[in-house]
Design an enzyme around this catalytic site. Structure first.
Site, PDB file in Angstrom:
ATOM      1  N   LYS A   1      -7.095  -0.472  -0.494  1.00 37.30           N
ATOM      2  CA  LYS A   1      -8.108   0.544  -0.200  1.00 37.30           C
ATOM      3  C   LYS A   1      -9.210   0.525  -1.246  1.00 37.30           C
ATOM      4  O   LYS A   1      -8.980   0.253  -2.412  1.00 37.30           O
ATOM      5  CB  LYS A   1      -7.465   1.924  -0.202  1.00 37.30           C
ATOM      6  CG  LYS A   1      -6.864   2.257   1.111  1.00 37.30           C
ATOM      7  CD  LYS A   1      -7.118   3.730   1.440  1.00 37.30           C
ATOM      8  CE  LYS A   1      -6.561   3.997   2.803  1.00 37.30           C
ATOM      9  NZ  LYS A   1      -5.114   3.819   2.787  1.00 37.30           N
TER      10      LYS A   1
ATOM     11  N   GLU B   1       7.550  -0.780   5.288  1.00 38.14           N
ATOM     12  CA  GLU B   1       7.739   0.247   4.254  1.00 38.14           C
ATOM     13  C   GLU B   1       7.766   1.645   4.875  1.00 38.14           C
ATOM     14  O   GLU B   1       7.370   1.829   6.024  1.00 38.14           O
ATOM     15  CB  GLU B   1       6.636   0.162   3.198  1.00 38.14           C
ATOM     16  CG  GLU B   1       5.262   0.471   3.743  1.00 38.14           C
ATOM     17  CD  GLU B   1       4.345   1.148   2.727  1.00 38.14           C
ATOM     18  OE1 GLU B   1       4.816   2.081   2.043  1.00 38.14           O
ATOM     19  OE2 GLU B   1       3.185   0.745   2.636  1.00 38.14           O
TER      20      GLU B   1
HETATM   21  N1  PSU Z   1      -2.137   2.210   0.471  1.00 42.09           N
HETATM   22  C1  PSU Z   1      -2.363   2.679   1.710  1.00 42.09           C
HETATM   23  N2  PSU Z   1      -1.424   3.476   2.309  1.00 42.09           N
HETATM   24  C2  PSU Z   1      -0.274   3.805   1.671  1.00 42.09           C
HETATM   25  C3  PSU Z   1      -0.040   3.271   0.368  1.00 42.09           C
HETATM   26  C4  PSU Z   1      -0.994   2.480  -0.183  1.00 42.09           C
HETATM   27  O1  PSU Z   1      -3.390   2.405   2.284  1.00 42.09           O
HETATM   28  O2  PSU Z   1       0.537   4.552   2.235  1.00 42.09           O
HETATM   29  C5  PSU Z   1       1.269   3.560  -0.312  1.00 42.09           C
HETATM   30  C6  PSU Z   1       2.161   2.310  -0.274  1.00 42.09           C
HETATM   31  O3  PSU Z   1       3.490   2.719  -0.085  1.00 42.09           O
HETATM   32  C7  PSU Z   1       1.973   1.714  -1.654  1.00 42.09           C
HETATM   33  C8  PSU Z   1       1.862   2.970  -2.476  1.00 42.09           C
HETATM   34  O4  PSU Z   1       3.051   0.905  -2.064  1.00 42.09           O
HETATM   35  O5  PSU Z   1       1.046   3.832  -1.690  1.00 42.09           O
HETATM   36  C9  PSU Z   1       1.244   2.727  -3.835  1.00 42.09           C
HETATM   37  O6  PSU Z   1       1.372   3.884  -4.580  1.00 42.09           O
HETATM   38  P1  PSU Z   1       1.083   3.835  -6.156  1.00 42.09           P
HETATM   39  O7  PSU Z   1      -0.394   3.605  -6.253  1.00 42.09           O
HETATM   40  O8  PSU Z   1       1.513   5.196  -6.654  1.00 42.09           O
HETATM   41  O9  PSU Z   1       1.913   2.717  -6.713  1.00 42.09           O
END
Ligand code: PSU
Ligand code: MN
Length: 300
Positions: A155, A21
């Site tokens: 996380k 990603e």
């Molecule tokens: N968790 C991490 N690092 C990240 C992300 C999540 O430890 O960079 C990023 C990933 O791209 C994940 C996104 O798909 O955040 C999720 O964002 P949201 O909660 O807005 O869907």
């Protein structure tokens, strides 16, 4: 979609390919180190015997596999936007530069015939979801996208228990890699148990094949790989930073897709780089493991 020639050749020859990603590069890691780290993650995929396919949107067009110039834009261009699945069509019309989340990366990977994908952590259910309804579309996308996501869990900024419950409701299987504890990203153990333990990459490849035979490959699968013990964050530092980060997020009124990047940045600043080092170590380890699984899957 523009598929990089090296990736297209590998796919045509049924050689192992691992999708990566790009939101982690643009919004998850600090500049300018993020560019070097993005290259290191690709290097870990190669070291594991597969071709890396970093996914992003460049000038409105989804790309599968990035050349140096494209990787640099994703890492350094201040105009880069975080794009999930619903944003892909709109950014196409607008012609912008977009970094793909787990959800949109999984979608594009599956459409280009890539079955295996590595990241740091997937999105999930936020702690205040009861009031905000903030649940990452990573979950709903995985419930209808045939990819294996190799990650270090989610996380601790999220509600880990609720995320596991949602994965269950959404028919997304979770395998622990050599562990029966769901990993906690910076920490090896989130405190939540897992039922299925995968002892080898070959075992995971067999599960992918079994899914295809059963008609359940329509659903995504999570391979949860705990951070190496030598790279784990100190638990007190972790707990302290988490409390402060959640308080800061709520005080600053940050909302929607800005929440996750805000908390990641908070962690990196407050731990003076310790969380960053852990983050890099676990992504590299996931990239390597994904390549091993892709290699076993291609051979089968
Ligand atoms: N968790 C991490 N690092 C990240 C992300 C999540 O430890 O960079 C990023 C990933 O791209 C994940 C996104 O798909 O955040 C999720 O964002 P949201 O909660 O807005 O869907
Ligand atoms: Mn969200």
């Amino acid at each position: 979609m523009l598929i990089h020639p090296e990736v297209a050749e590998a796919l045509a020859a049924r050689r192992p390919v691992v999708a990566l990603e790009s939101t982690i590069i643009s919004h998850g890691l600090p500049r300018p180190d993020n560019l070097r780290i993005a290259r290191e993650i690709e290097g870990a995929v190669r070291a594991g015997g597969a071709v890396p396919a970093t996914i992003a949107v460049v000038d409105g067009q989804p790309r599968v596999g990035l050349d140096d110039a494209a990787l640099e834009r994703i890492a350094l261009d201040p105009a880069v936007v975080k794009v999930s699945v619903r944003d892909l069509a709109a950014i196409g019309g607008y012609g912008g530069v977009g970094a793909t989340t787990v959800a949109s990366t999984a979608h594009i990977a599956a459409r280009s015939g890539i079955r295996i994908f590595a990241t740091g952590g997937i999105g999930g259910v936020h702690r205040d979801a009861r009031d905000t309804w903030d649940e990452s579309s990573d979950l709903t996308t995985l419930s209808r996208t045939p990819v294996l996501v190799v990650c270090a869990g989610v996380k601790s900024i999220l509600d880990v228990g609720a995320t596991l419950e949602r994965l269950e409701s959404l028919n997304v299987g979770v395998l622990g890699y050599r562990t029966d504890r769901f990993p906690g990203f910076y920490l090896r153990d989130s405190g939540h148990p897992l039922f299925w333990v995968a002892p080898t990459p070959q075992f995971v490849a067999n599960v992918l094949r079994a899914q295809e035979a059963l008609g359940t490959a329509f659903y995504g699968l999570v391979l949860a790989n705990p951070i190496d013990p030598s790279a784990e964050l100190d638990r007190d530092l972790h707990d302290h930073t988490l409390q402060a980060g959640l308080a800061a997020a709520s005080a600053s009124g940050v909302r929607g897709k800005d929440v996750t990047p805000f908390l990641l940045d908070f962690f990196h600043r407050e731990t003076h780089g310790a969380s960053l080092a852990a983050n890099v170590a676990l992504v590299r380890s996931n990239a390597y493991l994904a390549a091993e699984v892709a290699t076993a899957y291609s051979a089968g």
